[in-house]
Design an enzyme around this catalytic site. Structure first.
Site, PDB file in Angstrom:
ATOM      1  N   GLU A   1      14.408  -3.750  -0.576  1.00 47.65           N
ATOM      2  CA  GLU A   1      14.391  -2.452   0.096  1.00 47.65           C
ATOM      3  C   GLU A   1      15.406  -2.405   1.223  1.00 47.65           C
ATOM      4  O   GLU A   1      16.102  -1.399   1.413  1.00 47.65           O
ATOM      5  CB  GLU A   1      12.997  -2.171   0.657  1.00 47.65           C
ATOM      6  CG  GLU A   1      12.899  -0.867   1.405  1.00 47.65           C
ATOM      7  CD  GLU A   1      11.493  -0.587   1.909  1.00 47.65           C
ATOM      8  OE1 GLU A   1      11.175   0.589   2.139  1.00 47.65           O
ATOM      9  OE2 GLU A   1      10.707  -1.548   2.063  1.00 47.65           O
TER      10      GLU A   1
ATOM     11  N   TRP B   1      16.184  13.627  -1.618  1.00 45.36           N
ATOM     12  CA  TRP B   1      14.813  13.627  -2.113  1.00 45.36           C
ATOM     13  C   TRP B   1      14.578  14.909  -2.938  1.00 45.36           C
ATOM     14  O   TRP B   1      14.175  14.849  -4.098  1.00 45.36           O
ATOM     15  CB  TRP B   1      13.843  13.513  -0.948  1.00 45.36           C
ATOM     16  CG  TRP B   1      13.672  12.100  -0.481  1.00 45.36           C
ATOM     17  CD1 TRP B   1      12.569  11.308  -0.635  1.00 45.36           C
ATOM     18  CD2 TRP B   1      14.645  11.282   0.213  1.00 45.36           C
ATOM     19  NE1 TRP B   1      12.792  10.060  -0.094  1.00 45.36           N
ATOM     20  CE2 TRP B   1      14.059  10.009   0.435  1.00 45.36           C
ATOM     21  CE3 TRP B   1      15.939  11.489   0.654  1.00 45.36           C
ATOM     22  CZ2 TRP B   1      14.725   8.971   1.083  1.00 45.36           C
ATOM     23  CZ3 TRP B   1      16.617  10.447   1.303  1.00 45.36           C
ATOM     24  CH2 TRP B   1      16.010   9.222   1.499  1.00 45.36           C
TER      25      TRP B   1
ATOM     26  N   ASP C   1       0.851  -1.199   0.000  1.00 41.16           N
ATOM     27  CA  ASP C   1       0.000   0.000   0.000  1.00 41.16           C
ATOM     28  C   ASP C   1       0.879   1.239   0.000  1.00 41.16           C
ATOM     29  O   ASP C   1       0.933   1.986   0.966  1.00 41.16           O
ATOM     30  CB  ASP C   1      -0.952  -0.020   1.202  1.00 41.16           C
ATOM     31  CG  ASP C   1      -0.223  -0.096   2.539  1.00 41.16           C
ATOM     32  OD1 ASP C   1       0.988  -0.402   2.542  1.00 41.16           O
ATOM     33  OD2 ASP C   1      -0.859   0.161   3.573  1.00 41.16           O
ATOM     34  N   GLU C   2       1.554   1.462  -1.133  1.00 40.98           N
ATOM     35  CA  GLU C   2       2.434   2.619  -1.274  1.00 40.98           C
ATOM     36  C   GLU C   2       2.587   2.913  -2.760  1.00 40.98           C
ATOM     37  O   GLU C   2       1.849   3.698  -3.319  1.00 40.98           O
ATOM     38  CB  GLU C   2       3.781   2.359  -0.597  1.00 40.98           C
ATOM     39  CG  GLU C   2       4.595   3.625  -0.419  1.00 40.98           C
ATOM     40  CD  GLU C   2       5.686   3.451   0.626  1.00 40.98           C
ATOM     41  OE1 GLU C   2       6.495   4.375   0.758  1.00 40.98           O
ATOM     42  OE2 GLU C   2       5.740   2.404   1.304  1.00 40.98           O
TER      43      GLU C   2
END
Length: 747
Positions: free
Chosen positions: A631, A420, A347-348
């Site tokens: 990950e 980011w 859920d991402e």
């Protein structure tokens, strides 16, 4: 851009939220269909759609229009349908299946349930040009009809339910409604379409310890399963998807709230099911309700991703390193689906900017990412330009601004962020070196300016970027599972180093684009940042927090003077050896540590770090059977259990960024000028690898290098496109200049 879609209404209908809607109309052409000289169909949606003409799909793309920053850029697709129109007779039948897609996808994590709106809608226009020059345009309007479809449930995270009993029969009539949409948002699709790319067949079908039927496709992939089945009418077939097994059963915990479950209701005849309004990240499928015995030919996994041409390849004498690169390729396939996502299964599935900042150079060697990442950068610019403080979002498209996090989840207050936010600079830098497109560099430059200006406002009087939240060396393997930001590297050392890199390339970009004043501005910022870094963070070659990541960044970004650089390089190698060549870096340091070692003469240490097999290392997941990059270094623990952290994906490309170093240093294929207008072939052999073969399809043609060590000799065969100059650098430093052709060198 004006298109016939500006005449089209956006239509929706009142169906259950999870169901897909069918919107349709029969149209009489103004002249006989064989008098049509050309026909073009254009469409877009708030949601995802599939358009059909006379019952046949107008395109082989899926999940159109994809995912963009819908508030600012709503892409439309156009197809030439001349042959389909001319090949029929009578009325034209137009039909669109409309699903939720990303627009109403309940996106995010921790119950964010982020949506762009609650009304999905589609707009379509068919333009017919007849032989006599007259034009007829058929566009969606309230005269179209709507009905329910055989798709009873569609969700990107949760899956799809298809009832084959409802195929070929009229659905329940629905009232058509129009939705107001600002047509100025319409843009022609810039990124490549999402398509079915290949199919894989099951490698094994068996019963789990609990008696459930499991299927292994042998590869962690993204897409769905196409099913051919015949069974009792009304019987339900359920497919659950997951990337791994745990205790012999389907390992669904890493999916978190994503159900990743497809349900097919049988018609009683032979049915073919393909859930094209969703996608899953999976290797394994649990099948429940299969009528009779399940055979391998009954199922095939359909691999889905954005269309990208494969450019680069690598293989070497160490099969584990070759598999690591293959895992990176598959990770890119799975996560380059409309936007560059962090992961494709739980859920991402968001466009995290830090992941692609780390990985863009690797990605742009493996595939042609020029259009894909350009489209994403256009969204990044739009989102940044419209953000209240001109800050690059941590995800693009920035759907998290619509998140509904509960009181028990505290998301940090974010300003400008290193890595980011630096995606605004680092991704264009990777594209510039890969493809050398000056116009694209100019298009991406304004977002660089916005990012750097947001960072300038965040600097302390010392000139350091040392205030506010930073992700830092995210997922440092020594950080606790519940706190992935708790890295060894001081986050402000990381941030300040990243600012220097970004300001330096912005100055270079401004120079290339003829912006002399800007170039001086960014050069001055870079120099001030470098001076502040040295004054506050460096002492006798030691960098604050004294860990692998800070040395790797300081060396690779050029933050140190010669004496300090040599001391830092020795300290870096000392730390790598002291750690028994286990990886000790997260998102910030991982792309650069092997570069920092090999560029400072510590080649053996770089190779030993690359080839280490114990956890944490790049090859540990390979020894555990990984077919994509994980990950976490230990997403699966040595005993076969899944990492207890809530953030555990088995398809995350960021930590695979080492393949950029593998391509350029182990393989030796490097751009000497942007876009490989000039090539540098400089393989640097190291212990444990006796040969390597690398190829790259540049704009001018194929570049290839194959080296091997035979009887103490180093043999290098190269192929350079005609007319392209190349510098060949052999171990030991001997250099040769060639132009095009095939050449052999022995050292």
């Amino acid at each position: 851009m004006h298109t016939p879609l500006h005449q089209a209404d956006f239509l929706t209908a009142g169906a259950p939220r999870e169901a897909a809607i069918r919107i349709q109309r029969a149209v009489a052409p103004a002249q006989p269909r064989d008098a049509v000289a050309s026909a073009r169909l254009s469409a877009t949606a708030l949601g995802v759609y599939e358009a059909r003409l006379d019952g046949a799909p107008v395109s082989d793309s899926v999940l159109d229009p994809g995912w963009n920053a819908y508030e600012w850029r709503l892409p439309f697709q156009s197809w030439d349908v001349t042959e389909a129109v001319r090949g029929g007779s009578g009325d034209l039948s137009l039909e669109v299946l409309l699903g939720n897609g990303w627009y109403r996808g309940d996106l995010g994590f921790e119950g964010a349930n982020a949506n762009y709106g609650e009304e999905i809608a589609v707009a379509l226009a068919l333009e017919l040009v007849f032989d006599d020059g007259t034009v007829q345009t058929v566009a969606t309007d309230p005269e179209w009809t709507a009905e329910t479809s055989e798709v009873l449930r569609n969700s990107l995270y949760n899956g799809e339910t298809i009832d084959a009993r409802l195929r070929g029969v009229p659905g329940e009539a629905l009232a058509v409604q129009t939705v107001e949409v600002d047509r100025s948002r319409l843009v022609a699709q810039a990124g490549p379409p999402v398509k079915r790319q290949e199919t894989l067949h099951p490698e094994r079908i068996w019963a789990s310890p609990s008696g459930r039927t499991l299927v292994d496709f042998g590869q962690n992939l993204v897409g769905w399963v196409r099913v051919t089945v015949q069974g009792p009418r009304g019987a339900e077939l359920v497919l659950r998807h997951a990337e791994v097994l745990e205790d012999g059963e389907l390992g669904t915990r890493p999916l978190r709230a994503a159900q990743a479950t497809d349900v097919f209701v049988l018609s009683g005849g032979e049915d073919v099911f393909e859930p094209t309004l969703t996608f899953h990240g999976f290797r394994y499928v649990e099948v429940t309700g299969w009528p009779g015995e399940l055979h391998a030919e009954d199922l095939e996994a359909v691999v889905v991703h954005s269309e990208m041409r494969r450019l680069g390849s690598f293989e070497c004498s160490d099969p584990l390193v070759t598999q690591l690169v293959r895992n990176s390729v598959w990770g890119q396939k799975g996560n380059f689906l409309s936007v560059p996502t962090d992961c494709p299964q739980r859920d991402e599935r968001l466009g995290w900017t830090g992941d692609i900042a780390a990985y863009a150079a690797s990605a742009s060697f493996q595939f042609d990412t020029a259009d894909f990442l350009h489209d994403w950068l256009e969204d990044l610019h739009a989102e940044t330009r419209h953000s209240p403080a001109g800050i690059v979002p941590i995800v693009v498209p920035d759907v998290l601004k619509y998140a509904h996090f509960g009181d028990d989840f505290a998301f940090p207050a974010l300003g400008a962020t290193a890595i980011w936010g630096d995606a605004a600079v680092w991704v264009p830098e990777a594209l510039w070196w890969a493809y050398g497109d000056r116009d694209r560099l100019a298009a991406h430059y304004p977002a660089m300016v916005l990012h750097l200006e947001s960072v300038e406002r965040a600097l302390s009087p010392s000139g350091l970027w040392d205030e506010g939240f930073q992700f830092g060396d995210w997922l440092d393997p020594d950080a606790p599972p519940e706190n992935p930001a708790a890295a060894k590297a001081d986050p402000y050392v990381v941030a300040t180093a990243c600012l220097y890199r970004s300001a330096s390339f912005a100055a270079e970009a401004a120079e290339i684009l003829g912006k002399a004043v800007d170039a001086e501005r960014w050069r001055a910022l870079a120099e001030r940042t470098r001076a502040a870094f040295q004054e506050h963070y460096v002492e006798d070659g030691r960098v604050r927090s004294d860990c692998v990541t800070v040395y790797a960044l300081a060396i690779c970004f050029g933050l140190l003077d010669d004496v300090d650089r040599e001391r830092a390089a020795d300290r870096l190698a000392e730390l790598v050896r002291a750690g028994d060549y286990r990886v000790t870096t997260g998102f910030a340091g991982t792309p650069f540590v092997t570069w920092a070692l090999s560029d400072t003469g510590h080649v053996e240490d770089a190779y030993r770090l690359l080839r280490e097999k114990e956890n944490p290392s790049w090859l540990y997941p390979v020894t555990m059977g990984a077919t994509t990059v994980w990950e976490r270094w230990d997403s699966m623990l040595p005993d076969g259990s899944i990492n207890p952290g809530e953030m555990t994906s088995f398809n995350h490309y960021a930590l695979g960024a080492v393949v950029d170093w593998i391509h350029q240093v182990v393989g030796g294929v490097r751009p000497a000028e942007p876009g490989y207008a000039k090539v540098r072939i400089e393989p640097v052999p190291g212990p444990g690898i006796t040969w390597a073969r690398t190829r790259y399809e540049s704009a001018a043609g194929e570049i290839a290098a194959h080296w091997s060590t035979e009887d103490e000799a180093f043999v290098l065969d190269v192929r350079i496109p005609d007319g392209v100059p190349a510098e060949i650098v052999l171990p030991g430093g001997a250099a040769h200049e060639v132009v095009g052709g095939e050449h052999r060198f022995v050292a």
